[in-house]
Design an enzyme around this catalytic site. Structure first.
Site, PDB file in Angstrom:
ATOM      1  N   CYS A 188       0.740  -1.222  -0.068  1.00 29.08           N
ATOM      2  CA  CYS A 188       0.029  -0.123   0.034  1.00 29.08           C
ATOM      3  C   CYS A 188       0.764   1.260  -0.122  1.00 29.08           C
ATOM      4  O   CYS A 188       1.518   1.461  -0.979  1.00 29.08           O
ATOM      5  CB  CYS A 188      -1.082  -0.102   1.016  1.00 29.08           C
ATOM      6  SG  CYS A 188      -2.277   0.930   1.002  1.00 29.08           S
ATOM      7  N   GLU A 246      -3.261  -8.949   3.005  1.00 33.22           N
ATOM      8  CA  GLU A 246      -3.271  -9.351   4.423  1.00 33.22           C
ATOM      9  C   GLU A 246      -4.302  -9.174   5.095  1.00 33.22           C
ATOM     10  O   GLU A 246      -4.588  -9.820   6.470  1.00 33.22           O
ATOM     11  CB  GLU A 246      -1.871  -8.862   4.817  1.00 33.22           C
ATOM     12  CG  GLU A 246      -2.089  -7.273   5.474  1.00 33.22           C
ATOM     13  CD  GLU A 246      -2.178  -6.519   4.448  1.00 33.22           C
ATOM     14  OE1 GLU A 246      -2.113  -5.090   4.852  1.00 33.22           O
ATOM     15  OE2 GLU A 246      -1.970  -6.745   3.284  1.00 33.22           O
ATOM     16  N   HIS A 300      -4.338  -4.765   0.021  1.00 32.29           N
ATOM     17  CA  HIS A 300      -4.065  -5.244   1.223  1.00 32.29           C
ATOM     18  C   HIS A 300      -4.698  -6.595   1.187  1.00 32.29           C
ATOM     19  O   HIS A 300      -5.633  -7.101   2.186  1.00 32.29           O
ATOM     20  CB  HIS A 300      -4.981  -4.338   2.316  1.00 32.29           C
ATOM     21  CG  HIS A 300      -4.434  -3.194   2.648  1.00 32.29           C
ATOM     22  ND1 HIS A 300      -3.120  -3.055   3.442  1.00 32.29           N
ATOM     23  CD2 HIS A 300      -4.533  -1.837   1.967  1.00 32.29           C
ATOM     24  CE1 HIS A 300      -2.743  -1.884   3.484  1.00 32.29           C
ATOM     25  NE2 HIS A 300      -3.588  -1.193   2.852  1.00 32.29           N
TER      26      HIS A 300
END
Length: 307
Positions: free
Chosen positions: A142, A239, A237
Site C-alpha cells: 500500500c 493481508e 491489502h
C-alpha cells in the site's frame, strides 16, 4: 516445500514449466537448510493487528521462519502500548548491520502528505537504500509500495476523488502468468483496497526497470516488480482479515467522515450480514509464493553474502 525427485526425471522439466517447486536428488542431498530471517517494518498505527495479519500468512508455509520487527527512531507509535514496542521492536539503527532474507514494509496512514513532508521520510529513505544491499527480497504494501516506487524510480502518487475502498476483481497482466508469484492463482481473483491515492500505469511504464504484472479494471495497478523480484510493490491489502474493512468503515462513520460502503464487501451490500470473504486463498498464495520463490530459492545459505 520442494518435491525431491530423482535426477533427470522427465516430470521435473514439465513441472518446472508449471512453476511446481521441484529439486533433483543430488541437490537435495547437498542442500543446506537454515531458518529464513524476515524483518517487518510495521508502520500501521495499531501494530498488534497488523502483526497478526502478516504472521497468519507467513505461517502458512512449512519453512522455518524467524520474524523480527523493526521500528523507526524518528516516529513514536501512539496506538500501541510502549511495553509492546520495547519488548518486540528494535530501532532500525540497531539492525543496520544485520542482513535479512526478506523484508515486509506495511502501509501507513500518511497518504494525505507529500512523501517529503512525512516526518520519518528521511529515515525510511535510508531503510529503502539499506534494503537493497541487506535484504534478498522486499515486499512493500500500500503506502509503502507508493513510497518505494517514488523513492527508487520517481513514480508519483495521485490523489483520488473518492477513496478506493472495498474488494476488487484483479487479473494477471498478459505475458506474466508464468511468474512464480502467481503460482496457483485463478484467472480472476479478489484483493482488498483501502487508500486515497494511486500510482498510474502511464507513470510506471516510463521506467524500463519496472513491470506491472497484475492490475484491476476498477482499482488500477496492483503488483509492480523490479530487479527480478527483489522488489515487489503491492498496492492492495491481501493481508487484511475478514473484518478489517468493516472496522475502518464503522470507525469513519463514527467520526462523521465522508465514507462510502466498501464495494463488493458485505453480503448483499448489507453491513448487518457481514463480509463475504473472497480474497483469503489469494492472500495465502501471494505470501507463500513470495517466501518460496523470491526468498527461499533466491537467498544465499550464508546470509552475510547477500549483495
Amino acid at each position: 516445500m520442494p518435491l525431491n525427485l530423482p535426477d533427470k526425471l522427465p516430470a521435473i522439466s514439465l513441472l518446472e514449466q508449471e512453476n511446481i517447486f521441484v529439486i533433483g536428488s543430488t541437490r537435495a542431498t547437498t542442500q543446506d537448510i537454515r531458518p529464513l530471517k524476515i524483518v517487518i517494518l510495521n508502520l500501521m498505527p495499531i501494530k498488534i493487528t497488523t502483526e497478526t495479519d502478516l504472521i497468519r500468512l507467513l505461517s502458512n508455509s512449512p519453512l522455518q521462519i524467524e520474524v523480527s520487527f523493526m521500528k523507526l527512531k524518528s516516529h513514536t507509535s501512539k496506538n500501541t502500548p510502549i511495553e509492546h514496542m520495547m519488548a518486540f521492536y528494535r530501532d532500525f539503527e540497531l539492525m543496520r548491520n544485520e542482513k535479512f532474507d526478506g523484508m515486509i514494509v506495511t502501509g501507513a496512514p500518511v497518504e494525505h502528505l507529500e512523501f517529503e513532508d512525512v516526518n520519518y521520510w528521511d529515515e525510511i529513505s535510508d531503510i529503502f537504500t539499506w534494503a537493497r544491499t541487506h535484504v534478498t527480497s522486499t515486499l512493500d504494501i500500500c503506502w509503502a509500495a507508493q513510497a518505494g516506487l517514488y523513492f527508487h524510480y520517481g513514480v508519483p502518487k495521485h490523489g483520488l476523488d473518492q477513496k478506493m475502498f472495498g474488494i476488487f476483481k484483479h487479473h494477471v497482466c498478459t505475458g506474466f502468468s508464468h511468474l512464480p508469484i502467481f503460482r496457483g492463482f485463478d484467472d480472476e481473483f479478489y484483493v482488498p483496497h483501502s487508500r486515497h491515492t494511486e500510482v498510474r500505469r502511464e507513470d510506471i511504464e516510463r521506467c524500463k526497470d519496472l513491470q506491472i504484472v497484475s492490475e484491476s479494471e476498477e482499482s488500477g495497478v496492483h503488483i509492480v516488480m523490479a530487479r527480478g523480484g527483489r522488489e515487489i510493490f503491492v498496492t492492495g491489502h491481501s493481508e487484511y482479515s475478514p473484518y478489517t474493512l468493516d472496522t475502518e468503515y464503522r470507525r469513519d462513520l463514527g467520526k462523521g467522515l465522508p465514507i462510502a460502503l466498501p464495494k463488493n464487501y458485505y453480503r448483499d451490500d448489507c453491513p448487518e450480514k457481514g463480509p463475504l470473504v473472497r480474497w483469503r486463498s489469494t492472500a495465502n498464495l501471494l505470501f507463500s509464493n513470495w517466501l518460496n520463490y523470491y526468498v527461499y530459492q533466491a537467498t544465499p545459505y550464508d546470509i552475510n553474502t547477500i549483495e
